[in-house]
Write an enzyme that holds these catalytic residues in place. Sequence first.
Site, PDB file in Angstrom:
ATOM      1  N   LYS A   1      17.017  -8.995   9.788  1.00 45.23           N
ATOM      2  CA  LYS A   1      16.173  -7.680   9.968  1.00 45.23           C
ATOM      3  C   LYS A   1      16.562  -6.630   9.065  1.00 45.23           C
ATOM      4  CE  LYS A   1      15.074  -4.520  13.470  1.00 45.23           C
ATOM      5  NZ  LYS A   1      15.187  -4.034  14.993  1.00 45.23           N
TER       6      LYS A   1
ATOM      7  N   LYS B   1      12.118 -10.311   9.449  1.00 47.90           N
ATOM      8  CA  LYS B   1      11.411  -8.888   9.789  1.00 47.90           C
ATOM      9  C   LYS B   1      11.710  -7.838   8.793  1.00 47.90           C
ATOM     10  CE  LYS B   1      11.288  -5.698  13.243  1.00 47.90           C
ATOM     11  NZ  LYS B   1      11.826  -4.976  14.221  1.00 47.90           N
TER      12      LYS B   1
END
Length: 324
Positions: free
Chosen positions: A194, A247
Amino acid sequence: MFPRTRMRRLRSSEAVRALVRETELAVTDLIYPVFVTTGEGVRQPIEAMPGVYRFSVDLLLQHLEEIVALGIPAVIVFGVPQYKDTAASRAYDPEGEVQLAVRAIKEAYPDLLVITDVCLCAYTLDGHCGVTREGVVLNDETLELLAKTAVSHARAGADMVAPSDMMDGRVGCIRDALDDRGYGHVGILSYAAKYASAFYGPFREAAGSAPVFGDRRAYQMNPANAREAMREIELDIAEGADIVMVKPALAYLDVIRRARETFNVPVAAYNVSGEYALVKAAVERGWVDERAIVLEMLTAIKRAGADMILTYFAPDVARWLKEG
Ligand code: PBG
């Protein structure tokens, strides 16, 4: 070599194009993010995410009727809490927004896979993903609260928990906590790679989770790094992640590809709020064809190697795929 080789032969009709198509986007690839808050009859639009709302449980259930009918197999639930405090206590309150929503969703739609986002940022006063002391997010002190949150989601009936905080060791800590309490069947979809991204802007409006001071660069990844993402993913798998996520998605297709080639676990990609907002803004101005551009983007995310995609476009995509 030309003229014996003509690449256009395999593009000359719909039938042959379908035969040689390498990547197929299906409704069964989609995970739909939803925001839930307290109250009754609540349906608050999110300004930077046209078509996305914060729902109270009653209206969320109503909304999910269509989602289920469209064949979307899974949702990921985000809570917009009634109050915040330093201990992020609403995150693991058995009567919290997420816990109540999960219970109601599983009761109404037992076959819909319910995933919960596990993080503290919407629940802490300063909007960071962990507890802080003198401006520093404390890793090990945060783990216990994340595990508590994950267990409370499992107790409410979540099929899978998705830690999005990026603290070190959280997957292992959550796995142990779930196993110790008899939730060995609950899976972990880890936000493994992330990035500290500007693409989360609209989400922070939706979840009310923007940090009050500083940013998330001391725990989320540097967008400049891809090798480091492989280390993050490797660690999360070792700690017990069932599915790993990259992400955001569109600016990180190379990371998705590397993850796919390096590991044998399913890879998820999050087509995040900023990616959604950019498209919606251009669509509103009539600058792009929404259906064509969204299908192209999501197909590209799959082509890069994602097995599944978290996307706010899920209902539209399901409708478009149905229309054929
Ligand atoms: C919580 C969380 C965020 C997103 C998912 N979980 C925001 C953040 O890290 O600041 C972003 C999702 C999106 O932008 O659509 N930590």
